[in-house]
Scaffold this active site. Structure first.
Site, PDB file in Angstrom:
ATOM      1  N   ASN A   6       0.856  -1.187   0.000  1.00  0.00           N
ATOM      2  CA  ASN A   6       0.000   0.000   0.000  1.00  0.00           C
ATOM      3  C   ASN A   6       0.894   1.240   0.000  1.00  0.00           C
ATOM      4  O   ASN A   6       1.641   1.477   0.961  1.00  0.00           O
ATOM      5  CB  ASN A   6      -0.913  -0.020   1.227  1.00  0.00           C
ATOM      6  CG  ASN A   6      -1.884   1.151   1.215  1.00  0.00           C
ATOM      7  OD1 ASN A   6      -1.515   2.270   0.869  1.00  0.00           O
ATOM      8  ND2 ASN A   6      -3.121   0.901   1.598  1.00  0.00           N
ATOM      9  N   ASP A   8      -0.152   4.443  -0.286  1.00  0.00           N
ATOM     10  CA  ASP A   8      -0.812   5.689   0.161  1.00  0.00           C
ATOM     11  C   ASP A   8       0.098   6.562   1.002  1.00  0.00           C
ATOM     12  O   ASP A   8       0.048   7.787   0.943  1.00  0.00           O
ATOM     13  CB  ASP A   8      -1.986   5.386   1.114  1.00  0.00           C
ATOM     14  CG  ASP A   8      -3.098   4.625   0.485  1.00  0.00           C
ATOM     15  OD1 ASP A   8      -3.103   4.490  -0.742  1.00  0.00           O
ATOM     16  OD2 ASP A   8      -3.970   4.162   1.248  1.00  0.00           O
ATOM     17  N   HIS A   9       0.867   5.862   1.834  1.00  0.00           N
ATOM     18  CA  HIS A   9       1.604   6.575   2.884  1.00  0.00           C
ATOM     19  C   HIS A   9       2.731   7.431   2.315  1.00  0.00           C
ATOM     20  O   HIS A   9       3.244   8.312   2.994  1.00  0.00           O
ATOM     21  CB  HIS A   9       2.086   5.574   3.932  1.00  0.00           C
ATOM     22  CG  HIS A   9       0.954   4.703   4.407  1.00  0.00           C
ATOM     23  ND1 HIS A   9       0.039   5.127   5.335  1.00  0.00           N
ATOM     24  CD2 HIS A   9       0.542   3.471   4.020  1.00  0.00           C
ATOM     25  CE1 HIS A   9      -0.882   4.179   5.516  1.00  0.00           C
ATOM     26  NE2 HIS A   9      -0.587   3.164   4.730  1.00  0.00           N
ATOM     27  N   HIS A  42      -5.510   3.671  -1.791  1.00  0.00           N
ATOM     28  CA  HIS A  42      -6.826   3.986  -1.241  1.00  0.00           C
ATOM     29  C   HIS A  42      -7.158   5.413  -1.658  1.00  0.00           C
ATOM     30  O   HIS A  42      -6.540   6.355  -1.165  1.00  0.00           O
ATOM     31  CB  HIS A  42      -6.756   3.835   0.286  1.00  0.00           C
ATOM     32  CG  HIS A  42      -8.046   4.043   0.998  1.00  0.00           C
ATOM     33  ND1 HIS A  42      -8.179   3.826   2.350  1.00  0.00           N
ATOM     34  CD2 HIS A  42      -9.270   4.447   0.570  1.00  0.00           C
ATOM     35  CE1 HIS A  42      -9.428   4.077   2.726  1.00  0.00           C
ATOM     36  NE2 HIS A  42     -10.097   4.468   1.646  1.00  0.00           N
ATOM     37  N   ARG A  44      -9.337   8.036  -1.017  1.00  0.00           N
ATOM     38  CA  ARG A  44     -10.365   8.418  -0.028  1.00  0.00           C
ATOM     39  C   ARG A  44     -11.252   9.533  -0.574  1.00  0.00           C
ATOM     40  O   ARG A  44     -10.800  10.368  -1.352  1.00  0.00           O
ATOM     41  CB  ARG A  44      -9.683   8.901   1.257  1.00  0.00           C
ATOM     42  CG  ARG A  44      -9.289   7.773   2.192  1.00  0.00           C
ATOM     43  CD  ARG A  44      -8.783   8.347   3.505  1.00  0.00           C
ATOM     44  NE  ARG A  44      -8.573   7.299   4.472  1.00  0.00           N
ATOM     45  CZ  ARG A  44      -9.466   6.937   5.401  1.00  0.00           C
ATOM     46  NH1 ARG A  44     -10.622   7.578   5.496  1.00  0.00           N
ATOM     47  NH2 ARG A  44      -9.196   5.965   6.240  1.00  0.00           N
ATOM     48  N   ARG A  48      -7.287  12.765   1.218  1.00  0.00           N
ATOM     49  CA  ARG A  48      -6.258  13.203   2.166  1.00  0.00           C
ATOM     50  C   ARG A  48      -4.853  12.759   1.772  1.00  0.00           C
ATOM     51  O   ARG A  48      -3.873  13.301   2.249  1.00  0.00           O
ATOM     52  CB  ARG A  48      -6.577  12.740   3.586  1.00  0.00           C
ATOM     53  CG  ARG A  48      -6.514  11.241   3.757  1.00  0.00           C
ATOM     54  CD  ARG A  48      -6.693  10.840   5.192  1.00  0.00           C
ATOM     55  NE  ARG A  48      -8.046  11.069   5.673  1.00  0.00           N
ATOM     56  CZ  ARG A  48      -8.514  10.535   6.800  1.00  0.00           C
ATOM     57  NH1 ARG A  48      -7.729   9.772   7.547  1.00  0.00           N
ATOM     58  NH2 ARG A  48      -9.753  10.751   7.184  1.00  0.00           N
ATOM     59  N   GLU A  69      -8.605   0.674  -3.298  1.00  0.00           N
ATOM     60  CA  GLU A  69      -9.548   0.681  -2.170  1.00  0.00           C
ATOM     61  C   GLU A  69     -10.388   1.951  -2.258  1.00  0.00           C
ATOM     62  O   GLU A  69      -9.835   3.039  -2.487  1.00  0.00           O
ATOM     63  CB  GLU A  69      -8.793   0.675  -0.847  1.00  0.00           C
ATOM     64  CG  GLU A  69      -7.908  -0.538  -0.656  1.00  0.00           C
ATOM     65  CD  GLU A  69      -7.127  -0.491   0.650  1.00  0.00           C
ATOM     66  OE1 GLU A  69      -6.943  -1.551   1.248  1.00  0.00           O
ATOM     67  OE2 GLU A  69      -6.700   0.608   1.056  1.00  0.00           O
ATOM     68  N   THR A 100      -8.522   3.675   8.626  1.00  0.00           N
ATOM     69  CA  THR A 100      -9.706   2.819   8.518  1.00  0.00           C
ATOM     70  C   THR A 100      -9.878   1.983   9.792  1.00  0.00           C
ATOM     71  O   THR A 100      -9.091   1.070  10.046  1.00  0.00           O
ATOM     72  CB  THR A 100      -9.571   1.892   7.293  1.00  0.00           C
ATOM     73  OG1 THR A 100      -9.088   2.690   6.210  1.00  0.00           O
ATOM     74  CG2 THR A 100     -10.894   1.270   6.930  1.00  0.00           C
ATOM     75  N   GLU A 150     -11.166  -9.306   2.361  1.00  0.00           N
ATOM     76  CA  GLU A 150      -9.922  -8.965   3.067  1.00  0.00           C
ATOM     77  C   GLU A 150     -10.277  -8.737   4.527  1.00  0.00           C
ATOM     78  O   GLU A 150     -11.116  -7.879   4.847  1.00  0.00           O
ATOM     79  CB  GLU A 150      -9.279  -7.701   2.467  1.00  0.00           C
ATOM     80  CG  GLU A 150      -8.025  -7.274   3.234  1.00  0.00           C
ATOM     81  CD  GLU A 150      -7.236  -6.155   2.560  1.00  0.00           C
ATOM     82  OE1 GLU A 150      -7.356  -5.994   1.322  1.00  0.00           O
ATOM     83  OE2 GLU A 150      -6.500  -5.457   3.284  1.00  0.00           O
ATOM     84  N   HIS A 213      -4.000  -4.452   7.488  1.00  0.00           N
ATOM     85  CA  HIS A 213      -4.156  -3.253   8.324  1.00  0.00           C
ATOM     86  C   HIS A 213      -3.309  -3.404   9.586  1.00  0.00           C
ATOM     87  O   HIS A 213      -3.520  -4.311  10.380  1.00  0.00           O
ATOM     88  CB  HIS A 213      -5.595  -2.931   8.719  1.00  0.00           C
ATOM     89  CG  HIS A 213      -5.721  -1.490   9.110  1.00  0.00           C
ATOM     90  ND1 HIS A 213      -5.998  -0.486   8.206  1.00  0.00           N
ATOM     91  CD2 HIS A 213      -5.498  -0.872  10.298  1.00  0.00           C
ATOM     92  CE1 HIS A 213      -5.975   0.689   8.830  1.00  0.00           C
ATOM     93  NE2 HIS A 213      -5.668   0.475  10.103  1.00  0.00           N
TER      94      HIS A 213
END
Ligand SMILES: CC(=O)[C@@H](O)[C@H](O)COP(=O)(O)O
Ligand SMILES: NCC(=O)COP(=O)(O)O
Length: 260
Positions: A6, A8-9, A42, A44, A48, A69, A100, A150, A213
Site C-alpha cells: 500500500n 498511500d503513505h 486507497h 479516499r 487526504r 480501495e 480505517t 480482506e 491493516h
C-alpha cells in the site's frame, strides 16, 4: 504468500507538505523490483493522500496489478469503473478517523452495496470486501457474489502493540486496551483463532482470502502461519521502515517474512 504494498503513505508525506514529492508513482518500479505482487492504493473521498491523478497514473502505468480501495459512494464507483484497476476493495470510511478503523458492515441485504459490486464486475473488475473477522460478515459477503474478502487485522495489530511494544507508555496509547497483560494475551489468541477459523471457512465457500491493516515486521509472523490467507496488504509499516532502509529493502524484508 502474496504481498500487496500500500503506497498511500508516500502521498501522506507529500500532502503533509503540499508539495510535489515524494511521488507515489516513483514507487512502482521499486515495488516490482523488490518482489511485490500488487500495488494497493486507497482513494479516499476526502482525498487526504492519494489524489485522482495519482490513481489514474498508477493504474495506467503499473506493471503489477493494482488494488484500488474506495468507499461505496456512487462517485467513487464511477471513478473506479472509469479507471478499471485489476481489483477494487470496498472499504468503510469516516471523515474523522485517522485510519480505517474497522471493516464494512456487511449484512447481505444492502442494495447500495450490491449495486456497487455488480457495476464493478460489469466493468471486469474483481471485487473484494474489507470486513472484520466475523462469521456474519463472511457469510453475507458470499451472498453478495464477490471474489475476495480482506480481513481487517487492525484489532489484532492494536492488541499486539499494547502487549509487545511501548505504545501504552506513549501519547498514542489505546485507552480501551489498557488492560492486564493476561487479558490482552487472551484477546490476541481469540483474534488469531477467529482469523484462522474464518479464513478456512472463506476458502471452503469459494472466497479468496486477503488480510491487512496495521501489520508490520513484528506482528506479521502469526498471520503468515494462517494457511488459508493468500495475500497481505501492508502499507504504513513498510513505508515507515523505508525511511531507514530504502523502499526496495523494506519490501524485500517484508516479502522474506511472508515465506511459509
Ligand atoms: C483500508 C486500509 O486499511 C488501508 O487503506 C490503509 O489503512 C491505508 O489507508 P488509510 O491510512 O487512509 O486508512
Ligand atoms: N487494506 C490494508 C492496507 O492496504 C494496508 O494497511 P496499513 O498497512 O497501511 O495499515
Amino acid at each position: 504468500m502474496l504481498l500487496g504494498v500500500n503506497i498511500d503513505h508516500i502521498a501522506v508525506l507529500r500532502e503533509a507538505r503540499r508539495v510535489g514529492d515524494p511521488d507515489p508513482l516513483d514507487a512502482l518500479g521499486i515495488c516490482k523490483r523488490a518482489g511485490a505482487d500488487q500495488i494497493t492504493i486507497h482513494l479516499r473521498e476526502d482525498r487526504r493522500h492519494i489524489q485522482d491523478a495519482d490513481a489514474q497514473h498508477i493504474i495506467d502505468l503499473s506493471a503489477l496489478p493494482v488494488n484500488l480501495e474506495c468507499a461505496i459512494a456512487p462517485e467513487m464507483i464511477d471513478i473506479a469503473c472509469k479507471l478499471k484497476p485489476h481489483r477494487v476493495t470496498l472499504v468503510p470510511e469516516k471523515r474523522e478517523e485517522v485510519t480505517t478503523e474497522g471493516g464494512l458492515a456487511v449484512t447481505g441485504d444492502q442494495p447500495k452495496l450490491a449495486e456497487a459490486i455488480s457495476r464493478l464486475q460489469e466493468h471486469e473488475i474483481e471485487v473484494s470486501l474489507f470486513i472484520d473477522p466475523t462469521s456474519e460478515a463472511l457469510k453475507a459477503s458470499k451472498t453478495l457474489g464477490v471474489e475476495w474478502i480482506e480481513f481487517h487485522t487492525g484489532k489484532y495489530a492494536n492488541i499486539y502493540a499494547m502487549l509487545y511494544t511501548n505504545l501504552a507508555k506513549t501519547h498514542h496509547t489505546i485507552p480501551e486496551l489498557e488492560l492486564p497483560r493476561n487479558e490482552l494475551k487472551k484477546m490476541l489468541e481469540e483474534e488469531l483463532y477467529e482469523l484462522r477459523v474464518l479464513s478456512k471457512e472463506a476458502k471452503e465457500i469459494g472466497l479468496k482470502v486477503a488480510a491487512g491493516h496495521g501489520l508490520n515486521m513484528q506482528n506479521v509472523s502469526a498471520i503468515v502461519e494462517i494457511e488459508h490467507i493468500e495475500e497481505l496488504n501492508i502499507g504504513q509499516s513498510i513505508i515507515a521502515r523505508s525511511i531507514y532502509t530504502g523502499l526496495e529493502q523494506a519490501i524485500i524484508d517484508m516479502k522474506h517474512k511472508l515465506i511459509r
